[in-house]
Design a protein around this motif. Sequence first.
Motif, PDB file in Angstrom:
ATOM      1  N   PHE A   1       0.820  -1.212   0.000  1.00 58.75           N
ATOM      2  CA  PHE A   1       0.000   0.000   0.000  1.00 58.75           C
ATOM      3  C   PHE A   1       0.855   1.264   0.000  1.00 58.75           C
ATOM      4  O   PHE A   1       0.538   2.236  -0.663  1.00 58.75           O
ATOM      5  N   ARG A   2       1.956   1.236   0.712  1.00 55.26           N
ATOM      6  CA  ARG A   2       2.804   2.435   0.787  1.00 55.26           C
ATOM      7  C   ARG A   2       3.907   2.459  -0.259  1.00 55.26           C
ATOM      8  O   ARG A   2       4.633   3.444  -0.384  1.00 55.26           O
ATOM      9  N   ASN A   3       4.039   1.392  -1.025  1.00 63.70           N
ATOM     10  CA  ASN A   3       5.073   1.305  -2.047  1.00 63.70           C
ATOM     11  C   ASN A   3       4.901   2.437  -3.062  1.00 63.70           C
ATOM     12  O   ASN A   3       3.865   2.574  -3.682  1.00 63.70           O
ATOM     13  N   GLY A   4       5.901   3.272  -3.212  1.00 69.26           N
ATOM     14  CA  GLY A   4       5.827   4.393  -4.148  1.00 69.26           C
ATOM     15  C   GLY A   4       5.294   5.673  -3.534  1.00 69.26           C
ATOM     16  O   GLY A   4       5.223   6.698  -4.197  1.00 69.26           O
ATOM     17  N   GLY A   5       4.894   5.620  -2.278  1.00 65.14           N
ATOM     18  CA  GLY A   5       4.396   6.818  -1.603  1.00 65.14           C
ATOM     19  C   GLY A   5       2.920   7.060  -1.850  1.00 65.14           C
ATOM     20  O   GLY A   5       2.244   6.295  -2.535  1.00 65.14           O
ATOM     21  N   TYR A   6       2.424   8.133  -1.282  1.00 69.79           N
ATOM     22  CA  TYR A   6       0.990   8.434  -1.316  1.00 69.79           C
ATOM     23  C   TYR A   6       0.645   9.654  -2.167  1.00 69.79           C
ATOM     24  O   TYR A   6      -0.523   9.985  -2.326  1.00 69.79           O
ATOM     25  N   ASP A   7       1.646  10.332  -2.681  1.00 71.34           N
ATOM     26  CA  ASP A   7       1.434  11.625  -3.334  1.00 71.34           C
ATOM     27  C   ASP A   7       0.456  11.611  -4.498  1.00 71.34           C
ATOM     28  O   ASP A   7      -0.178  12.624  -4.780  1.00 71.34           O
ATOM     29  N   SER A   8       0.336  10.493  -5.184  1.00 65.31           N
ATOM     30  CA  SER A   8      -0.507  10.484  -6.381  1.00 65.31           C
ATOM     31  C   SER A   8      -1.809   9.699  -6.218  1.00 65.31           C
ATOM     32  O   SER A   8      -2.497   9.447  -7.196  1.00 65.31           O
ATOM     33  N   ILE A   9      -2.181   9.335  -4.988  1.00 70.74           N
ATOM     34  CA  ILE A   9      -3.418   8.574  -4.781  1.00 70.74           C
ATOM     35  C   ILE A   9      -4.613   9.510  -4.793  1.00 70.74           C
ATOM     36  O   ILE A   9      -4.734  10.400  -3.951  1.00 70.74           O
ATOM     37  N   GLU A  10      -5.498   9.308  -5.762  1.00 71.70           N
ATOM     38  CA  GLU A  10      -6.752  10.068  -5.793  1.00 71.70           C
ATOM     39  C   GLU A  10      -7.730   9.484  -4.781  1.00 71.70           C
ATOM     40  O   GLU A  10      -8.360  10.200  -4.019  1.00 71.70           O
ATOM     41  N   TRP A  11      -7.874   8.150  -4.811  1.00 71.94           N
ATOM     42  CA  TRP A  11      -8.717   7.457  -3.835  1.00 71.94           C
ATOM     43  C   TRP A  11      -8.284   6.010  -3.689  1.00 71.94           C
ATOM     44  O   TRP A  11      -7.575   5.473  -4.524  1.00 71.94           O
ATOM     45  N   VAL A  12      -8.723   5.422  -2.588  1.00 73.45           N
ATOM     46  CA  VAL A  12      -8.536   3.990  -2.363  1.00 73.45           C
ATOM     47  C   VAL A  12      -9.921   3.389  -2.144  1.00 73.45           C
ATOM     48  O   VAL A  12     -10.740   3.950  -1.410  1.00 73.45           O
ATOM     49  N   HIS A  13     -10.177   2.287  -2.827  1.00 73.01           N
ATOM     50  CA  HIS A  13     -11.426   1.550  -2.620  1.00 73.01           C
ATOM     51  C   HIS A  13     -11.101   0.377  -1.708  1.00 73.01           C
ATOM     52  O   HIS A  13     -10.165  -0.381  -1.970  1.00 73.01           O
ATOM     53  N   ILE A  14     -11.858   0.255  -0.642  1.00 69.75           N
ATOM     54  CA  ILE A  14     -11.686  -0.834   0.314  1.00 69.75           C
ATOM     55  C   ILE A  14     -12.838  -1.797   0.096  1.00 69.75           C
ATOM     56  O   ILE A  14     -14.003  -1.436   0.271  1.00 69.75           O
ATOM     57  N   ARG A  15     -12.497  -3.021  -0.334  1.00 66.45           N
ATOM     58  CA  ARG A  15     -13.513  -4.020  -0.673  1.00 66.45           C
ATOM     59  C   ARG A  15     -13.773  -4.926   0.521  1.00 66.45           C
ATOM     60  O   ARG A  15     -12.847  -5.428   1.147  1.00 66.45           O
ATOM     61  N   LEU A  16     -15.054  -5.151   0.803  1.00 62.85           N
ATOM     62  CA  LEU A  16     -15.467  -5.948   1.948  1.00 62.85           C
ATOM     63  C   LEU A  16     -16.039  -7.289   1.504  1.00 62.85           C
ATOM     64  O   LEU A  16     -16.733  -7.357   0.494  1.00 62.85           O
ATOM     65  N   ASP A  17     -15.750  -8.326   2.296  1.00 66.93           N
ATOM     66  CA  ASP A  17     -16.182  -9.679   1.939  1.00 66.93           C
ATOM     67  C   ASP A  17     -17.199 -10.285   2.888  1.00 66.93           C
ATOM     68  O   ASP A  17     -17.772 -11.323   2.581  1.00 66.93           O
ATOM     69  N   SER A  18     -17.416  -9.669   4.058  1.00 64.65           N
ATOM     70  CA  SER A  18     -18.342 -10.258   5.022  1.00 64.65           C
ATOM     71  C   SER A  18     -18.900  -9.171   5.934  1.00 64.65           C
ATOM     72  O   SER A  18     -18.290  -8.109   6.087  1.00 64.65           O
ATOM     73  N   PRO A  19     -20.040  -9.447   6.564  1.00 65.82           N
ATOM     74  CA  PRO A  19     -20.598  -8.475   7.520  1.00 65.82           C
ATOM     75  C   PRO A  19     -19.646  -8.217   8.694  1.00 65.82           C
ATOM     76  O   PRO A  19     -19.537  -7.084   9.160  1.00 65.82           O
ATOM     77  N   GLU A  20     -18.945  -9.246   9.145  1.00 63.88           N
ATOM     78  CA  GLU A  20     -17.990  -9.084  10.248  1.00 63.88           C
ATOM     79  C   GLU A  20     -16.850  -8.140   9.836  1.00 63.88           C
ATOM     80  O   GLU A  20     -16.455  -7.249  10.588  1.00 63.88           O
ATOM     81  N   GLN A  21     -16.353  -8.340   8.626  1.00 68.46           N
ATOM     82  CA  GLN A  21     -15.290  -7.479   8.114  1.00 68.46           C
ATOM     83  C   GLN A  21     -15.817  -6.053   7.937  1.00 68.46           C
ATOM     84  O   GLN A  21     -15.123  -5.090   8.257  1.00 68.46           O
ATOM     85  N   ASP A  22     -17.029  -5.910   7.453  1.00 65.83           N
ATOM     86  CA  ASP A  22     -17.654  -4.601   7.275  1.00 65.83           C
ATOM     87  C   ASP A  22     -17.650  -3.831   8.593  1.00 65.83           C
ATOM     88  O   ASP A  22     -17.231  -2.673   8.649  1.00 65.83           O
ATOM     89  N   ARG A  23     -18.101  -4.460   9.667  1.00 65.95           N
ATOM     90  CA  ARG A  23     -18.157  -3.799  10.971  1.00 65.95           C
ATOM     91  C   ARG A  23     -16.757  -3.407  11.450  1.00 65.95           C
ATOM     92  O   ARG A  23     -16.546  -2.296  11.941  1.00 65.95           O
ATOM     93  N   ALA A  24     -15.801  -4.312  11.305  1.00 64.26           N
ATOM     94  CA  ALA A  24     -14.436  -4.045  11.770  1.00 64.26           C
ATOM     95  C   ALA A  24     -13.803  -2.891  10.988  1.00 64.26           C
ATOM     96  O   ALA A  24     -13.166  -2.001  11.573  1.00 64.26           O
ATOM     97  N   VAL A  25     -13.983  -2.887   9.676  1.00 66.51           N
ATOM     98  CA  VAL A  25     -13.411  -1.831   8.838  1.00 66.51           C
ATOM     99  C   VAL A  25     -14.069  -0.494   9.137  1.00 66.51           C
ATOM    100  O   VAL A  25     -13.392   0.527   9.282  1.00 66.51           O
ATOM    101  N   GLU A  26     -15.394  -0.473   9.251  1.00 67.54           N
ATOM    102  CA  GLU A  26     -16.071   0.781   9.542  1.00 67.54           C
ATOM    103  C   GLU A  26     -15.600   1.371  10.874  1.00 67.54           C
ATOM    104  O   GLU A  26     -15.338   2.571  10.976  1.00 67.54           O
TER     105      GLU A  26
END
Length: 100
Positions: free
Chosen positions: A43-68
Motif C-alpha cells: 500500500f505504501r510502495n511508491g508513496g501516497y502523493d498520487s493517490i486520488e482514492w482507495v477503494h476498500i472491498r469488503l467480503d463479510s458483515p464481520e469485516q464490514d463492521r471491523a473496517v467501519e
Amino acid sequence: MNNTKWDELRLAMYGLGNLSPSWSTKDLSGYICPYDKDWFYHFRNGGYDSIEWVHIRLDSPEQDRAVEMALRRVHVPGHRVEGGFRVYGYTQAAATIDYI
C-alpha cells in the motif's frame, strides 16, 4: 490527505489481521491498480502523493463492521460505496465529502 493520515489508514487496516480487507487505488493519472491485500508493504510502495482514492472491498458483515470502526477511529475523508468504502486523497469537491 497527508502522509500521516495515509499511514494511519494503512496501519488501521493492517491491524485488522484476518479481517483486513483488500484495496485498490486510483492514481491521479487515472490508473486503477488491481486489488491487493498487503497493507503493510504494497500500500505504501511508491508513496501516497498520487493517490486520488482507495477503494476498500469488503467480503463479510464481520469485516464490514471491523473496517467501519477502524475508519471512524482514524477519521478519513470518504464514504460507503457498493461493496465497501472509498477514501479520498485528492478530490475537487472536498467540501462535499463526508468523513468516515
